[in-house]
Design a protein around this motif. Structure first.
Motif, PDB file in Angstrom:
ATOM      1  N   SER A 146       0.831  -1.206   0.000  1.00  0.00           N
ATOM      2  CA  SER A 146       0.000   0.000   0.000  1.00  0.00           C
ATOM      3  C   SER A 146       0.866   1.256   0.000  1.00  0.00           C
ATOM      4  CB  SER A 146      -0.917   0.008   1.221  1.00  0.00           C
ATOM      5  OG  SER A 146      -0.190   0.253   2.401  1.00  0.00           O
ATOM      6  N   LYS A 147       0.349   2.298  -0.624  1.00  0.00           N
ATOM      7  CA  LYS A 147       1.110   3.546  -0.734  1.00  0.00           C
ATOM      8  C   LYS A 147       1.416   4.138   0.637  1.00  0.00           C
ATOM      9  CE  LYS A 147      -0.408   4.918  -5.368  1.00  0.00           C
ATOM     10  NZ  LYS A 147      -1.082   5.961  -6.182  1.00  0.00           N
ATOM     11  N   LEU A 148       0.461   4.017   1.558  1.00  0.00           N
ATOM     12  CA  LEU A 148       0.658   4.573   2.898  1.00  0.00           C
ATOM     13  C   LEU A 148       1.804   3.873   3.617  1.00  0.00           C
ATOM     14  CD1 LEU A 148      -0.380   6.578   4.990  1.00  0.00           C
ATOM     15  CD2 LEU A 148      -1.974   4.829   5.791  1.00  0.00           C
ATOM     16  N   ALA A 149       1.809   2.533   3.582  1.00  0.00           N
ATOM     17  CA  ALA A 149       2.881   1.775   4.243  1.00  0.00           C
ATOM     18  C   ALA A 149       4.226   2.047   3.571  1.00  0.00           C
ATOM     19  CB  ALA A 149       2.560   0.291   4.215  1.00  0.00           C
ATOM     20  N   LEU A 150       4.220   2.157   2.246  1.00  0.00           N
ATOM     21  CA  LEU A 150       5.473   2.410   1.525  1.00  0.00           C
ATOM     22  C   LEU A 150       6.036   3.785   1.856  1.00  0.00           C
ATOM     23  CD1 LEU A 150       4.667   0.901  -1.984  1.00  0.00           C
ATOM     24  CD2 LEU A 150       6.442   0.151  -0.414  1.00  0.00           C
ATOM     25  N   ALA A 151       5.152   4.777   1.969  1.00  0.00           N
ATOM     26  CA  ALA A 151       5.618   6.130   2.314  1.00  0.00           C
ATOM     27  C   ALA A 151       6.302   6.129   3.675  1.00  0.00           C
ATOM     28  CB  ALA A 151       4.437   7.096   2.303  1.00  0.00           C
ATOM     29  N   ASP A 152       5.721   5.405   4.624  1.00  0.00           N
ATOM     30  CA  ASP A 152       6.323   5.324   5.957  1.00  0.00           C
ATOM     31  C   ASP A 152       7.611   4.512   5.935  1.00  0.00           C
ATOM     32  OD1 ASP A 152       4.420   6.890   7.122  1.00  0.00           O
ATOM     33  OD2 ASP A 152       3.175   5.241   7.812  1.00  0.00           O
ATOM     34  N   ALA A 153       7.635   3.448   5.121  1.00  0.00           N
ATOM     35  CA  ALA A 153       8.850   2.629   5.024  1.00  0.00           C
ATOM     36  C   ALA A 153      10.018   3.454   4.501  1.00  0.00           C
ATOM     37  CB  ALA A 153       8.597   1.432   4.117  1.00  0.00           C
ATOM     38  N   ARG A 154       9.749   4.320   3.547  1.00  0.00           N
ATOM     39  CA  ARG A 154      10.821   5.171   3.000  1.00  0.00           C
ATOM     40  C   ARG A 154      11.355   6.128   4.068  1.00  0.00           C
ATOM     41  NH1 ARG A 154       7.322   5.014  -1.788  1.00  0.00           N
ATOM     42  NH2 ARG A 154       8.407   3.792  -3.386  1.00  0.00           N
ATOM     43  N   LYS A 155      10.451   6.603   4.940  1.00  0.00           N
ATOM     44  CA  LYS A 155      10.913   7.463   6.034  1.00  0.00           C
ATOM     45  C   LYS A 155      11.856   6.696   6.956  1.00  0.00           C
ATOM     46  CE  LYS A 155       6.664  10.230   6.092  1.00  0.00           C
ATOM     47  NZ  LYS A 155       5.437  10.559   6.873  1.00  0.00           N
ATOM     48  N   GLY A 156      11.515   5.427   7.203  1.00  0.00           N
ATOM     49  CA  GLY A 156      12.389   4.603   8.030  1.00  0.00           C
ATOM     50  C   GLY A 156      13.740   4.385   7.397  1.00  0.00           C
ATOM     51  N   MET A 157      13.745   4.119   6.089  1.00  0.00           N
ATOM     52  CA  MET A 157      15.022   3.929   5.394  1.00  0.00           C
ATOM     53  C   MET A 157      15.870   5.189   5.477  1.00  0.00           C
ATOM     54  SD  MET A 157      13.813   1.932   1.939  1.00  0.00           S
ATOM     55  CE  MET A 157      12.393   0.824   2.037  1.00  0.00           C
ATOM     56  N   GLU A 158      15.233   6.342   5.325  1.00  0.00           N
ATOM     57  CA  GLU A 158      15.966   7.611   5.407  1.00  0.00           C
ATOM     58  C   GLU A 158      16.543   7.818   6.799  1.00  0.00           C
ATOM     59  OE1 GLU A 158      13.162  10.544   4.209  1.00  0.00           O
ATOM     60  OE2 GLU A 158      13.163   9.930   2.096  1.00  0.00           O
ATOM     61  N   MET A 159      15.761   7.464   7.838  1.00  0.00           N
ATOM     62  CA  MET A 159      16.251   7.621   9.204  1.00  0.00           C
ATOM     63  C   MET A 159      17.460   6.738   9.457  1.00  0.00           C
ATOM     64  SD  MET A 159      14.686   6.604  12.904  1.00  0.00           S
ATOM     65  CE  MET A 159      15.460   4.993  12.733  1.00  0.00           C
TER      66      MET A 159
END
Length: 510
Positions: A273-286
């Motif tokens: 889902s787009k919502l989960a993917l958007a949050d996953a990318r934030k985690g990768m950036e962190m």
């Protein structure tokens, strides 16, 4: 049966030939890697000849290929007169640290006795709850153990521990350890060492402890202390890898783990889902900003296979290959759900109708093993991160008139009378540079760019005149960098990159 002279000659020839053999993954010869004794010892029992090599871990994806090549060399030398057996022993694990022995000693002191013999720590994370992160962490741990690893699993989700639900050992008692006060032993279950706040006795006084404990209501500082106690207050023993199942999000617990440990890497778990993917990318950036590479991305509940054999993607297809070259997709699976409900991990139960799920888990474990092996020997893999997304790992120093590149992850900093003594390590050696306090103070703590100093600023002038721009306390913060407590009261965490740039380093372009 070989004579003593023949055995001695064979040992000499084998030691030389096998020592020149290159590992298929690391592309370094076995002698350089230190995987051979000074002299290979051949044992002859008339029907076979056996010889022994020593690896840091059995988590080597190409171990069978390596053994085959060694056996082929021995067969050629013996002219196939007898069978050749290759015995693989593992050395005692130690925390991966690429700098000097003095620094390793300092890091071991920081870790404490519980983590003294843990080679790698990897984090499994998601930024959205309910994506199957804990299920993935549990199955990864048991799969790594199945393929030969010495594995531990720590449920760091102190607000909602899942491990006691997903794994139900016959004896789930957490017992005291004799290695130090307040230390405990993990629960050992089918080759994996386990610990979770949910296994801890509810009489411990820790909010949320016990399998029927209430909600763990605690603020960030207390949560950090509980995590530290679970992590460093446990006698983990000899482990190739400790898998950390982090709570969802990017809060205090994640930051504390990244700054207390030198994590080898992390694994992101998401859904399509787009919502989960958007949050996953934030985690990768962190994690990237904290100097921790994302080794793989797992898309859970990606698809389902209907009775007719067709594969369907109800949430769409995500282009995760843009995020990582190690991408794994797991199906929506009633078998996995039943395994969770029964408290027997899928990778342990291995039901015959879960071939697709087990294949994906095995491929993930093999990829993680490869990344750990590469990290073990101070190399960087291009497999885990997409092009251009990985953090800068290396710098060079133009003023030295040398093209040597230095690995900033291994930078070691100490306080000296004239400032910060930074030691940088390259493949060819080491170099030490002193950074004046004022230079680091006016360096951006994350990017390393210079901060313009306003000379007529009254506060700056007062601080300078009172010698307040001097460091008081220096503390390492995992792979990320160092925390500096200045005499004027400010506490700033500087990234390894900012320290390298303050010393005159220039980042090497990816």
């Amino acid at each position: 049966m070989l004579s003593r002279r023949e055995i001695a000659s064979l040992e000499d020839d084998l030691t030389k030939a096998v020592g020149q053999l290159k590992d298929p993954i690391l592309s370094k010869d076995l002698k350089t890697l230190g995987w051979l004794p000074k002299r290979l010892v051949v044992r002859d029992d008339r029907e076979s000849v056996s010889l022994e090599i020593q690896l840091p871990s059995l988590l080597h994806p190409a171990l069978d290929d390596l053994k085959f090549q060694i056996r082929s060399i021995a067969d050629d030398l013996l002219r196939n007169h007898c069978k050749v057996d290759i015995e693989v022993q593992t050395s005692k694990p130690y925390p991966i640290y690429t700098a000097s022995s003095d620094q390793r000693t300092e890091y071991l002191k920081q870790l404490g006795p519980g983590l003294a013999n843990v080679s790698h720590c990897i984090a499994v994370y998601s930024c959205k709850g309910g994506v199957g992160k804990s299920t993935l962490a549990v199955n990864l741990a048991y799969e790594l153990a199945r393929i030969g690893g010495r594995v531990g699993l720590l449920d760091v989700d102190i607000y909602g521990p899942s491990l006691p639900i997903l794994v139900k050992p016959d004896d789930a008692t957490v017992r005291q350890s004799a290695i130090g006060p307040g230390m405990v032993k993990p629960i050992e279950h089918h080759g994996v060492k386990l610990l979770s706040l949910g296994y801890v006795s509810p009489d411990s006084g820790v909010p949320g402890s016990g399998d029927r404990g209430g909600a763990a209501v605690m603020r960030g500082p207390m949560a950090g202390r509980v995590v530290t106690q679970l992590l460093k207050g446990t006698e983990w023993g000899d482990l190739d890898v400790l898998v950390l199942d982090l709570p969802p999000g990017t809060g205090d617990v994640q930051l504390a783990i990244c700054q207390d440990l030198r994590l080898t890497g992390a694994i992101a778990v998401t859904t399509p889902s787009k919502l989960a993917l958007a949050d996953a990318r934030k985690g990768m950036e962190m994690f990237t900003s904290l100097g921790v590479p994302t080794l793989a991305v797992v898309e859970n509940m990606s698809y389902f296979v209907c009775d007719g054999g067709g594969k369907h993607f109800p949430f769409g297809k995500a282009a995760l290959e843009e995020e990582s070259k190690n991408v794994f997709r797991l199906p929506i699976s009633t078998i996995t759900n039943e395994s969770n409900d029964n408290g027997i991990p899928l990778a342990l139960a291995r039901p015959g109708d879960a071939a697709e799920e087990l294949s994906a888990i095995e491929c993930l474990a093999v990829a993680v093993s490869r990344e750990l092996l590469i990290a073990q020997h101070g190399l960087h893999s291009a497999e885990s991160s997409r092009e251009g997304s990985s953090p800068t790992h290396r710098v060079f120093f133009p003023e030295t008139n040398s093209d040597d590149e230095f690995d900033i992850a291994s930078t070691h900093v100490t306080l000296s009378e004239d400032g910060f003594r930074a030691r940088f390590y390259s493949d060819k050696g080491a170099m030490q540079i002193t950074i004046p306090p004022a230079v680091l103070r006016f360096t951006h703590p994350k990017t390393g760019e210079k901060i313009e100093r306003v000379e007529n600023d009254a506060m700056v002038q007062q601080s300078a005149s009172d010698n307040q721009l001097l460091p008081a306390v220096l503390e390492a913060k995992g792979r990320y960098g160092y925390s500096v407590q200045w005499k004027d009261g400010a506490t700033i965490i500087y990234s390894m990159l900012s320290i390298a740039k303050a010393a005159g380093g220039v980042a090497v372009s990816a």
